[in-house]
Design a protein around this motif. Structure first.
Motif, PDB file in Angstrom:
ATOM      1  N   PHE A 112      -4.359 -11.903  22.626  1.00 30.69           N
ATOM      2  CA  PHE A 112      -2.992 -11.521  22.264  1.00 30.69           C
ATOM      3  C   PHE A 112      -1.946 -12.067  23.237  1.00 30.69           C
ATOM      4  N   GLY A 113      -2.388 -12.599  24.365  1.00 30.49           N
ATOM      5  CA  GLY A 113      -1.435 -13.174  25.317  1.00 30.49           C
ATOM      6  C   GLY A 113      -1.230 -14.666  25.139  1.00 30.49           C
ATOM      7  N   ARG A 114      -1.958 -15.259  24.189  1.00 28.56           N
ATOM      8  CA  ARG A 114      -1.940 -16.714  24.068  1.00 28.56           C
ATOM      9  C   ARG A 114      -0.776 -17.226  23.228  1.00 28.56           C
ATOM     10  N   GLU A 115      -0.369 -18.442  23.482  1.00 23.20           N
ATOM     11  CA  GLU A 115       0.692 -19.092  22.709  1.00 23.20           C
ATOM     12  C   GLU A 115       0.122 -19.662  21.407  1.00 23.20           C
ATOM     13  N   GLY A 116       0.987 -19.865  20.431  1.00 22.43           N
ATOM     14  CA  GLY A 116       0.572 -20.483  19.179  1.00 22.43           C
ATOM     15  C   GLY A 116       0.146 -19.452  18.150  1.00 22.43           C
ATOM     16  N   LYS A 117      -0.344 -19.935  16.997  1.00 17.68           N
ATOM     17  CA  LYS A 117      -0.780 -19.032  15.930  1.00 17.68           C
ATOM     18  C   LYS A 117      -2.301 -18.940  15.931  1.00 17.68           C
ATOM     19  N   ARG A 144       7.734  -8.156  21.726  1.00 22.52           N
ATOM     20  CA  ARG A 144       6.386  -8.170  21.140  1.00 22.52           C
ATOM     21  C   ARG A 144       6.373  -7.137  20.013  1.00 22.52           C
ATOM     22  N   VAL A 145       6.078  -7.614  18.810  1.00 19.41           N
ATOM     23  CA  VAL A 145       6.188  -6.753  17.625  1.00 19.41           C
ATOM     24  C   VAL A 145       4.855  -6.709  16.882  1.00 19.41           C
ATOM     25  N   ARG A 190      10.078 -15.739  18.818  1.00 21.61           N
ATOM     26  CA  ARG A 190      10.405 -15.561  20.238  1.00 21.61           C
ATOM     27  C   ARG A 190       9.588 -14.377  20.735  1.00 21.61           C
ATOM     28  N   GLY A 191       8.693 -14.615  21.675  1.00 17.19           N
ATOM     29  CA  GLY A 191       7.815 -13.531  22.114  1.00 17.19           C
ATOM     30  C   GLY A 191       6.546 -13.548  21.276  1.00 17.19           C
ATOM     31  N   SER A 192       6.187 -12.419  20.690  1.00 15.15           N
ATOM     32  CA  SER A 192       4.964 -12.433  19.877  1.00 15.15           C
ATOM     33  C   SER A 192       5.048 -11.480  18.692  1.00 15.15           C
ATOM     34  N   ILE A 193       4.353 -11.870  17.636  1.00 17.37           N
ATOM     35  CA  ILE A 193       4.244 -11.048  16.430  1.00 17.37           C
ATOM     36  C   ILE A 193       2.761 -10.956  16.087  1.00 17.37           C
TER      37      ILE A 193
END
Ligand code: CA
Length: 333
Positions: A14-19, A52-53, A83-86
């Motif tokens: 959950f901390g990683r970038e990208g999809k 973070r959502v 921006r951030g995470s979903i």
């Protein structure tokens, strides 16, 4: 709450970038599969610093608006726009959603009456525990999409918890207005403490739910309200590029004691009010008929308070104790 660890695992970081796409693995050892697991689909999108959502649907498996819209967003959201995470869970109580049922066919669990859950409990309790104890501490907001399910239909609206803390209430109202559903329902302080909104409150994060239609179906209108609302809410939170384009919403409060109407007997319900009507205290809400004793007088049902009819039972067959309507009244904040 338990300090024991969740048995649910995932390859998603959950901390990683990208999809990232994949599953939460809930260990489920049964006769036909000794070392098996229940695979709960999850999509995580990360792009740098930002809010973070957590977006969830399928809390109740027979509520489809959110499941469809989150599935669409899981595919369409581009990393560069975030921006951030979903994090997206379109079938949060997977066994219930797979069966198209409110509750899980495995354990009869109603996820939204199970928080804070139990890491060593049945599957529904394990999911509740994972969401409250593993996911919620890592996010700033949760949006959980509901509707009336198989037995109820709503005038579409968001659902949030009233707060006596003005700062908290303003945050909630900001999100509610950004979502911009036709109605915005606020539940009184001291509402249900086993729901995902109660879990969000315990976790100290912003929580928003919704009642977006129901009757075990979806319409173009309810899906459009849901999709527009989620995108606007993400933009309002700053998790998605672009400005929110909210529409006017009607703020309403729901008071359980005076706004809920129940059938007093088993039979067939003849409604005397429809969604959008304004009901008065003592007004006839409907009649319960007894075709098995056709000479018996029908049992009248009356409204217990004044308010707008925002929710109505779908099946005509009722048991004693079934909710046939609920009302809401305008709220000044
Ligand atoms: Ca629901």
């Amino acid at each position: 709450m338990s300090n024991r660890r969740s048995r649910i695992t995932t390859d998603i970081d959950f901390g990683r970038e990208g999809k990232q796409t994949g599953f939460l693995r809930l260990p489920h050892s049964v006769h036909r599969s000794a070392y098996g697991y229940i695979a709960i689909p999850v999509v995580a999108i990360g792009n740098g610093e930002g809010p973070r959502v957590l977006l969830t649907a399928g809390n109740h498996g027979d509520e489809y608006e959110g499941q469809i819209v989150l599935t669409k967003l899981a595919r369409s959201l581009e990393v560069a726009a975030v921006r951030g995470s979903i994090v997206i869970l379109p079938m949060m109580n997977f066994p219930a959603a797979q069966a198209g049922m409110r509750t899980s066919p495995i354990d009869e669990g109603n996820l939204n009456r199970t928080f804070p859950g139990d890491p060593d409990g049945r599957p529904t309790a394990m999911i509740a525990h994972y969401v409250e104890s593993v996911l919620m501490p890592e996010v700033d907001a949760v949006i959980d999409l509901h509707s009336g399910g198989s037995s109820l239909i709503y005038v579409p609206g968001t659902l949030a918890r009233h707060s006596t803390d003005r700062t908290q209430l303003d945050k909630v109202l900001g999100l509610v207005r950004a979502f911009g559903a036709p109605n915005s329902y606020l539940m009184g302080v001291g509402a249900e403490d086993r729901s995902i909104l109660a879990a969000a409150e315990r976790a100290g994060i912003l929580g928003l739910s919704a009642e977006l239609g129901g009757a075990g179906m979806v319409t173009r209108e309810t899906l459009a309200i849901t999709e527009r609302g989620v995108v606007n809410a993400l933009r309002h939170l700053g998790a998605l590029e672009g400005r929110p384009e909210p529409r006017a919403t009607r703020l309403l409060q729901v008071i359980r004691a005076s706004h809920y109407v129940y059938s007093p007997d088993a039979g067939l319900f003849e409604p005397h009010a429809e969604l959008g009507d304004h009901a008065k205290l003592g007004q006839l809400a409907g009649l319960v008929h007894f075709p098995d004793t056709p000479w018996r007088e029908p049992a009248p049902v009356h409204f217990a308070g004044d308010g707008l009819v925002v929710c109505k039972r779908v099946p005509a067959r009722v048991e004693r104790g079934d909710c046939v309507y609920h009302l809401a009244s305008d709220l000044a904040v």
